[in-house]
Motif scaffolding. Structure first.
Motif, short mmCIF file in Angstrom:
data_model
loop_
_atom_site.label_atom_id
_atom_site.label_comp_id
_atom_site.label_asym_id
_atom_site.label_seq_id
_atom_site.Cartn_x
_atom_site.Cartn_y
_atom_site.Cartn_z
N UNK A 83 0.65 -1.40 -0.16
CA UNK A 83 0.08 0.21 0.01
C UNK A 83 0.92 1.09 -0.08
N UNK A 84 1.93 1.12 0.90
CA UNK A 84 2.78 2.44 0.74
C UNK A 84 3.62 2.74 -0.52
N UNK A 85 3.83 1.66 -1.07
CA UNK A 85 4.55 1.79 -2.58
C UNK A 85 3.62 2.05 -3.45
N UNK A 86 2.66 1.51 -3.62
CA UNK A 86 1.58 2.04 -4.43
C UNK A 86 1.15 3.53 -4.29
N UNK A 87 1.27 4.15 -3.15
CA UNK A 87 0.93 5.49 -2.72
C UNK A 87 2.40 6.30 -2.79
N UNK A 88 3.38 5.69 -3.27
CA UNK A 88 4.81 6.53 -3.50
C UNK A 88 4.55 7.75 -4.40
#
Length: 466
Positions: A147-152
């Motif tokens: 989730x964090x990386x897709x939201x990068x």
């Protein structure tokens, strides 16, 4: 001085406001911005540990290196952009500043694509390996990081717009929005974790949602103000331009964040090879408490350093090296006083502070034993960081690299290994003051041997001469 330069000098508060007032008006809001972000991390850790459980807390801890990588990449694009942007604004060249702003967006997008592809291909296997094959830890860590990386792209965009506003003299606005967004982030995380029962994934989703809101607010502010770089520049200018300069200037700061993760990993490995059983668990827990406290202590000095970057860049771009140096002296003195207070707290109140995090007296005692040597020379770290960002703002990436990378990448890891081998776990903590002393000697060498010319500033388009 040209008419354009003269007009810009009247409009740009970095060039006209008294140095003391200028420093306070930029440094204090940035301290608020950085500190509230640090407090958010602490509160989020409490939510995960107390409301979800030990495995969830282990999963979030496992994700620490990747979270630091996201921070490092944000600093890579935003930090490099800031050095160029501030000098262009100080020189009155909004056209070049807009081009740098657009190029930084292109670089951030490219970094996001590479990161997302890596997460989708090698991410699951990497997380499983780090978790030792424990599915109770690997599964939530994988969800959290995905989730964090897709939201990068959202995090990178938020960093770029916040850095741009800081260099345009809107630090107070950033501080206000930062407090608002972080409070909403805490509320969103609590809602996602407790009310929606999303677990660790809820923590990550709440963070990305708050970042998206913050980016929307910053874009709205830019769109409504004619004095800021226009959003139309992002459609007009080339997103592939200026990457080389941005990377060169942002890389030292970016690598310094990755170096922090390297130091933490080296310490944990050293503890694991020297201690056993309960002693190891106590030492790891105590070191975790110390890293949280020193992480919070680091943020105000970073805020002072970033404020110095904006002031130096604008004034050097306008040919006012005298103002840049005056602000540098004030910033170094402020950073020294802050770091001295941290050193005194570590020397005399480490055990008391450790007791706030645990009811186990052994952990509190270990926290005090760790903090005393670690913070012995902490007072000199802040001024060196400020000096590094001053050099970065002037366009001297090699000097910045020495001051920001030598300690986390070379000195501290090597000293940890050597002192741990010679004296055991008790000796490894002295690696930190020894590394500080060596870095101080390097800083003095740079200051007195490679002197920056007083006669003329470094032009924004100039290359550094070794």
């Amino acid at each position: 001085m040209s008419v354009g330069r003269a007009a810009n000098a009247v409009e740009n508060p970095f060039l006209t406001r008294p140095i003391g007032r200028l420093f306070l008006s930029n440094a204090l809001p940035m301290v608020v911005v950085m500190s509230t972000g640090g407090l958010l991390n602490v509160v989020d850790g409490i939510f995960v540990g107390r409301l979800i459980g030990a495995d969830a807390l282990a999963a979030v801890s496992l994700a620490f290196p990747v979270v630091m990588l996201l921070t490092a990449l944000t600093a890579l694009a935003g930090g490099g952009m800031s050095s160029l942007l501030a000098r262009h604004l100080g020189a009155g060249s909004r056209t070049r500043a807009s081009a740098v702003f657009a190029g930084a967006h292109g670089l951030a997008l490219a970094l996001s694509v590479v990161l997302i592809l890596a997460a989708l291909t090698i991410g699951p296997a990497t997380i499983s390996f780090l978790a030792g094959g424990n599915p109770a830890v690997a599964a939530p860590a994988r969800d959290y990081l995905l989730i964090l990386i897709l939201g990068a792209p959202v995090q990178f965009g938020l960093g770029l717009h916040a850095d741009a506003l800081r260099n345009e003299g809107r630090a107070g606005l950033i501080a206000l929005l930062s407090v608002l967004v972080n409070l909403l982030n805490i509320a969103a995380n609590y809602t996602a974790i407790v009310c929606l029962d999303l677990g660790v994934a809820g923590s990550a989703a709440g963070t990305v949602a708050a970042q998206a809101l913050g980016l929307s607010l910053l874009v709205a502010v830019r769109g409504r103000s004619s004095s800021l770089l226009p959003l139309a520049a992002l459609l007009r200018d080339n997103w592939l331009s200026g990457w080389r300069q941005i990377l060169a200037l942002g890389l030292p700061l970016s690598l310094s964040f990755i170096g922090m993760a390297l130091v933490v990993s080296t310490v944990l490995v050293a503890i694991g090879t020297d201690a056993d059983g309960a002693d190891q668990a106590t030492c790891v827990a105590a070191y975790g408490v110390v890293t949280r406290m020193l992480g919070l202590a680091f943020l105000p000095q970073m805020a002072i350093a970033l404020s110095t970057q904006s002031i130096t860049g604008n004034n050097v771009g306008a040919g006012r090296v005298d103002r840049a140096r005056a602000a540098l002296r004030l910033a170094m003195a402020s950073a020294f006083l802050w770091c001295l207070s941290v050193a005194l707290a570590g020397m005399f109140a480490g055990g008391t502070l450790g007791a706030l995090f645990s009811t186990d007296p052994a952990i509190a005692t270990a926290v005090g034993a760790i903090m005393r040597p670690m913070t012995a020379l902490y007072a000199i770290t802040g001024p060196i960081l400020v000096m590094a960002m001053h050099f970065q703002a002037m366009g001297y990436p090699s000097r910045t690299a020495v001051l920001t990378l030598a300690k986390p990448w070379i000195l501290t890891p090597a000293l940890i290994v050597a002192l741990n081998a010679a004296f055991g776990a008790r000796g490894l903590w002295f690696a930190f003051p020894v590394a500080d002393a060596v870095l101080f000697a390097l800083a003095l060498t740079i200051i007195f041997w490679f002197r920056v010319p007083d006669t003329a500033p470094l032009a924004p388009q100039a290359k550094e001469v070794a």
